[in-house]
Design an enzyme around this catalytic site. Structure first.
Site, short mmCIF file in Angstrom:
data_model
loop_
_atom_site.label_atom_id
_atom_site.label_comp_id
_atom_site.label_asym_id
_atom_site.label_seq_id
_atom_site.Cartn_x
_atom_site.Cartn_y
_atom_site.Cartn_z
N ASP A 39 -1.33 12.16 10.90
CA ASP A 39 -1.41 10.93 10.32
C ASP A 39 -3.14 10.91 9.88
OD1 ASP A 39 -1.74 8.93 8.24
OD2 ASP A 39 -0.42 8.05 9.52
N CYS B 214 12.49 11.91 2.44
CA CYS B 214 11.94 10.95 2.33
C CYS B 214 12.72 10.15 2.01
CB CYS B 214 10.38 10.86 2.45
SG CYS B 214 9.69 11.09 0.60
N LYS C 130 -1.14 0.45 9.29
CA LYS C 130 -1.56 -0.10 7.12
C LYS C 130 -2.05 -1.88 8.02
CE LYS C 130 1.34 2.50 4.68
NZ LYS C 130 2.71 2.34 2.84
N ARG D 56 -4.36 9.49 6.88
CA ARG D 56 -4.82 8.57 6.21
C ARG D 56 -5.59 7.78 6.45
NH1 ARG D 56 1.82 6.85 4.92
NH2 ARG D 56 1.42 6.56 7.07
N LEU E 123 0.37 -1.19 -0.11
CA LEU E 123 0.30 0.29 -0.11
C LEU E 123 0.77 0.77 0.18
CD1 LEU E 123 -2.70 -0.86 2.50
CD2 LEU E 123 -2.34 -1.78 0.39
N HIS E 124 0.74 1.90 -1.03
CA HIS E 124 1.73 3.16 -1.05
C HIS E 124 1.49 4.25 -1.24
CE1 HIS E 124 5.74 4.91 -2.01
NE2 HIS E 124 5.15 5.50 -2.73
N SER E 125 2.20 5.26 -0.20
CA SER E 125 0.67 6.40 0.02
C SER E 125 0.89 7.80 -1.23
CB SER E 125 1.40 7.21 1.26
OG SER E 125 0.16 6.13 2.11
N GLU E 126 0.87 7.99 -2.20
CA GLU E 126 1.26 8.79 -2.85
C GLU E 126 2.39 9.87 -2.27
OE1 GLU E 126 -0.53 12.16 -5.96
OE2 GLU E 126 -2.10 12.01 -4.29
N CYS F 163 10.31 7.40 0.19
CA CYS F 163 8.98 6.73 -0.36
C CYS F 163 9.42 6.62 -1.68
CB CYS F 163 8.21 8.08 -0.82
SG CYS F 163 7.87 8.49 0.92
#
Length: 217
Positions: A139, A77, A167, A141, A62-65, A79
């Site tokens: 956070d 970061c 997550k 999300r 699950l990759h956060s934009e 990312c």
């Protein structure tokens, strides 16, 4: 994998509507890009499927934009490094899913607020203190749409590529079992060592590789 149809819109599963699928050739290998409309939030979402996935123990990220990290290679970061590493892990495995979560920029606070938080971090705050100073959630999300898309694919349990236990907890709340959490450890740079340490100490990320890193690289 659940039948994704011919690309036509289908009856929504929970809050998402599968709209299109198309083959996507990338530097990491061949994927099936599946596009969704999130009716709850009015956003467009996408995931990538590699190989033939079964319903159980699917290697999943699950990759956060993160525009700055994913597109521009920011060293603030890790990312971008995590995105590359996750795609490599999935193709090496021979099958898996990468869910790219739009609307998660800056842990859900948005691009401009994230840039403001980065400015505060440059002045000495950590990532948590910066969000709080801006009057924003640490956070924000939500992973409902991720679980909805995985349900649409017929995924029942995952091997989750993540250092963030929250997550996995979110997926469990939405009916996706986490059979295993697979570390996704990116060597820190001088620019993001403090950021990664803040994620470990303030946000409970599992980052044991930082123990061997000296204060200054």
């Amino acid at each position: 994998m659940a039948d994704a149809g011919s690309g036509r819109s289908v009856v929504p599963v929970n809050g998402v509507e599968r709209v299109v699928r198309v083959r996507l050739s990338t530097g990491h290998g061949e994927f099936l890009a599946v596009g969704y409309r999130d009716h709850a939030l009015g956003q467009e979402q996408m995931l990538l499927v590699h190989g033939d996935i079964e319903g159980e123990r699917v290697l999943t990220r699950l990759h956060s934009e993160c525009l700055t990290g994913d597109a521009f290679g920011s060293r603030h970061c890790e990312c971008g490094g995590q995105l590359d590493a996750a795609l490599c892990a999935i193709t090496s495995e021979g099958s898996g899913v990468l869910v790219y979560l739009r609307g998660h920029e800056g842990r859900g606070i948005g691009l401009l607020a994230k840039l403001q938080a980065m400015r505060l971090q440059a002045d000495g705050m950590d990532t948590v203190e910066a969000n709080i100073a801006l009057g924003l959630p640490v956070d924000a999300r939500d992973y409902t749409v991720a679980a909805d898309m995985l349900h649409d694919l017929g995924v029942r349990s995952v091997r989750l590529l993540s250092n963030n236990p929250r997550k996995g907890e979110a997926l469990l709340r939405h009916g996706i079992k986490v059979a295993e959490r697979v570390p996704l450890l990116i060597p820190p740079s001088e620019e993001n060592l403090a950021y990664q340490r803040a994620k470990r100490e303030r946000l409970d990320h599992d980052l044991p590789h930082l123990d061997a890193i000296t204060e200054h690289l």
